[in-house]
Scaffold this motif. Structure first.
Motif, PDB file in Angstrom:
ATOM      1  N   MET A   1      23.688 -38.644 -15.921  1.00 24.85           N
ATOM      2  CA  MET A   1      24.943 -39.054 -15.286  1.00 24.85           C
ATOM      3  C   MET A   1      25.055 -40.577 -15.367  1.00 24.85           C
ATOM      4  O   MET A   1      24.076 -41.294 -15.136  1.00 24.85           O
ATOM      5  N   TYR A   2      26.276 -41.044 -15.688  1.00 25.20           N
ATOM      6  CA  TYR A   2      26.498 -42.477 -15.873  1.00 25.20           C
ATOM      7  C   TYR A   2      27.711 -42.945 -15.080  1.00 25.20           C
ATOM      8  O   TYR A   2      28.605 -42.156 -14.756  1.00 25.20           O
ATOM      9  N   LEU A   3      27.741 -44.246 -14.806  1.00 32.53           N
ATOM     10  CA  LEU A   3      28.897 -44.895 -14.174  1.00 32.53           C
ATOM     11  C   LEU A   3      29.639 -45.733 -15.202  1.00 32.53           C
ATOM     12  O   LEU A   3      29.032 -46.442 -16.000  1.00 32.53           O
ATOM     13  N   LEU A   4      30.977 -45.657 -15.176  1.00 29.88           N
ATOM     14  CA  LEU A   4      31.813 -46.445 -16.066  1.00 29.88           C
ATOM     15  C   LEU A   4      33.211 -46.482 -15.483  1.00 29.88           C
ATOM     16  O   LEU A   4      33.732 -45.455 -15.049  1.00 29.88           O
ATOM     17  N   ASP A   5      33.817 -47.668 -15.468  1.00 28.81           N
ATOM     18  CA  ASP A   5      35.207 -47.777 -15.004  1.00 28.81           C
ATOM     19  C   ASP A   5      36.108 -47.302 -16.142  1.00 28.81           C
ATOM     20  O   ASP A   5      36.580 -48.084 -16.964  1.00 28.81           O
TER      21      ASP A   5
ATOM     22  N   ILE B   1      30.496 -40.119 -15.304  1.00 25.58           N
ATOM     23  CA  ILE B   1      30.574 -39.317 -16.522  1.00 25.58           C
ATOM     24  C   ILE B   1      29.397 -38.354 -16.557  1.00 25.58           C
ATOM     25  O   ILE B   1      28.254 -38.740 -16.300  1.00 25.58           O
ATOM     26  N   SER B   2      29.672 -37.086 -16.869  1.00 26.39           N
ATOM     27  CA  SER B   2      28.609 -36.091 -16.976  1.00 26.39           C
ATOM     28  C   SER B   2      29.008 -35.021 -17.983  1.00 26.39           C
ATOM     29  O   SER B   2      30.175 -34.904 -18.364  1.00 26.39           O
TER      30      SER B   2
ATOM     31  N   LEU C   1      30.127 -42.190 -26.016  1.00 30.26           N
ATOM     32  CA  LEU C   1      29.244 -41.098 -25.624  1.00 30.26           C
ATOM     33  C   LEU C   1      28.590 -40.500 -26.863  1.00 30.26           C
ATOM     34  O   LEU C   1      29.248 -40.316 -27.887  1.00 30.26           O
ATOM     35  N   VAL C   2      27.302 -40.179 -26.757  1.00 31.74           N
ATOM     36  CA  VAL C   2      26.595 -39.454 -27.808  1.00 31.74           C
ATOM     37  C   VAL C   2      25.976 -38.218 -27.169  1.00 31.74           C
ATOM     38  O   VAL C   2      25.213 -38.319 -26.201  1.00 31.74           O
ATOM     39  N   THR C   3      26.317 -37.051 -27.687  1.00 34.36           N
ATOM     40  CA  THR C   3      25.784 -35.809 -27.146  1.00 34.36           C
ATOM     41  C   THR C   3      25.888 -34.730 -28.225  1.00 34.36           C
ATOM     42  O   THR C   3      26.352 -34.967 -29.338  1.00 34.36           O
TER      43      THR C   3
ATOM     44  N   TRP D   1      32.981 -34.277 -18.701  1.00 28.56           N
ATOM     45  CA  TRP D   1      33.944 -34.697 -17.692  1.00 28.56           C
ATOM     46  C   TRP D   1      33.762 -36.154 -17.299  1.00 28.56           C
ATOM     47  O   TRP D   1      32.702 -36.752 -17.486  1.00 28.56           O
ATOM     48  N   TRP D   2      34.843 -36.700 -16.750  1.00 27.20           N
ATOM     49  CA  TRP D   2      34.690 -37.900 -15.941  1.00 27.20           C
ATOM     50  C   TRP D   2      35.323 -37.638 -14.588  1.00 27.20           C
ATOM     51  O   TRP D   2      36.347 -36.979 -14.480  1.00 27.20           O
TER      52      TRP D   2
END
Length: 390
Positions: free
Chosen positions: A245-249, A259-260, A311-313, A269-270
């Protein structure tokens, strides 16, 4: 929920061709795929200069692969694992010089809830690497590796499912020391303590300069003294089972969003942060993408050099041995080009369709060309994707 536009089994590797994707401004981002092995050894991967030759090598479970030709060497006694119906003893891998002897070591997170260990680099001497136990139990399927106390040394955050505790493990700070110090963040009848808990982030939620511990049910606020127990918990509804899980404005409104990605179903999603009438945080879920499932590893990194974190996934191939939605679809690997603003966009770019991700994905410059590369390991094997200069 609003919808936003989404724009070898051998010692030597098998080399595939170049995968090319087009970015929005006419620039091309391309990757060269290198197959280190097609055997299932690990769902975790780490990188570092193992043998002090100035090149970054790849570590995955019981093996390390020597750059640039990826010759395979044993870290521990090698084993193979069943793709359909089994798991390996290596879920996540991290690299650091644990005992500060000048040589990179391997941290190996095993099946959730059992001991986590580190393998001591033998400094180019023959034989298997000495094994040290870090903790008798480490749960959560995305334990986090990061500097929680700001001392410049990465630590481990997860749970002790045996004791029903959220914990962090402080890495040794003195040269030659091999002991990790455990701090209990919270314990008891609380979320996030099951061995198979999904979703974890180490982020500064309240802009106080300290890294807090984030799960999908909320977050624990880091005190000034990170060794203090019983951190304050703030409830939040941040969606379904996920991975990192990450934080981003995202929408540039001055508030950090979360973001997850879905660990075992469809969805990326965000969660938009807002404020209610009393100034308390609210969270609104927005979908990014859902064309493939099992995005059990996620990295946030600027792939194309435009100053924005992308994002890389990809798909964690056979994560539940054929029982998840979309399990039999191709094991794709993607990067999503991010453009922020009131109507943010993530443009999907396929890197590959026969590799995917494991429990995490490494994005790091492997060859000193200042371009982030992608390294993955899972039931499809171990792969390196080198980004090519434009």
């Amino acid at each position: 929920m609003k919808n936003y536009k989404i724009g070898l089994i051998a010692l030597m590797p098998l080399f595939a061709g170049i995968t090319t994707v087009c970015a929005q401004k006419g620039k091309e981002v391309s990757f060269t795929k290198q197959v280190l092995t097609k055997m299932f050894f690990s769902e975790g991967v780490a990188v570092g200069d193992v043998n002090h030759d100035g090149k970054k090598d790849v570590m995955a479970g019981a093996f390390w692969f020597q750059a640039p030709n990826w010759e395979r060497h044993e870290i521990a006694k090698g084993d193979t694992f069943t793709v359909n119906g089994g798991y390996s003893n290596s879920f996540l891998n991290f690299s650091m010089d644990v005992n500060q002897d000048g040589w990179i070591d391997l941290i190996r997170v095993d099946y959730p809830g059992i001991p986590v260990v580190w393998h001591e680099n033998p400094q180019n001497k023959p034989g298997h690497w000495k094994v040290h136990v870090i903790s008798k139990s480490l749960g959560n399927e995305s334990p986090y590796f990061g500097d929680i106390d700001g001392d410049g040394r990465p630590d481990i955050v997860g749970n002790d499912s045996e004791s029903k505790q959220i914990i962090w493990l402080k890495s040794p700070t003195k040269k030659g020391d091999t002991q990790w110090e455990k701090t209990v963040i919270a314990e008891g009848n609380i979320p996030g303590t099951h061995r198979f808990t999904h979703g974890l982030g180490l982020v500064d939620m309240n802009d106080d300069g300290r890294l807090d511990v984030l799960i999908k049910e909320g977050w624990w606020e880091a005190p000034a003294d990170r060794k203090q127990p019983n951190w304050a918990f703030h409830k939040a509804n941040l969606g379904e089972d996920c991975s990192q899980m990450y934080l981003l404005d995202v929408n540039q409104d001055g508030l950090k969003d979360v973001i997850s990605t879905s660990a075992h179903a469809y969805g990326m999603w965000w969660h938009e942060q807002g404020k209610d009438g009393q100034g308390n945080p609210t969270w609104t879920k927005h979908e990014i993408y859902k064309a493939f499932s099992q995005t059990h590893g996620l990295s946030l990194v600027d792939i194309n050099g435009d100053g924005q974190k992308d994002l890389v996934t990809g798909k964690r191939y056979f994560a539940h041995n054929g029982n998840d939605p979309g399990e039999f679809q191709p094991a794709v690997l993607y990067w999503f080009e991010f453009k922020p603003g009131p109507t943010p966009t993530w443009t999907p770019h396929e890197i590959d369709n026969n590799s995917g991700v494991g429990l995490h994905v490494v994005t790091e410059d492997m060859n000193n060309d200042r371009l982030p590369d992608v390294v993955v390991a899972n039931k499809k094997g171990v792969h390196v994707f080198l980004q090519q200069k434009k």
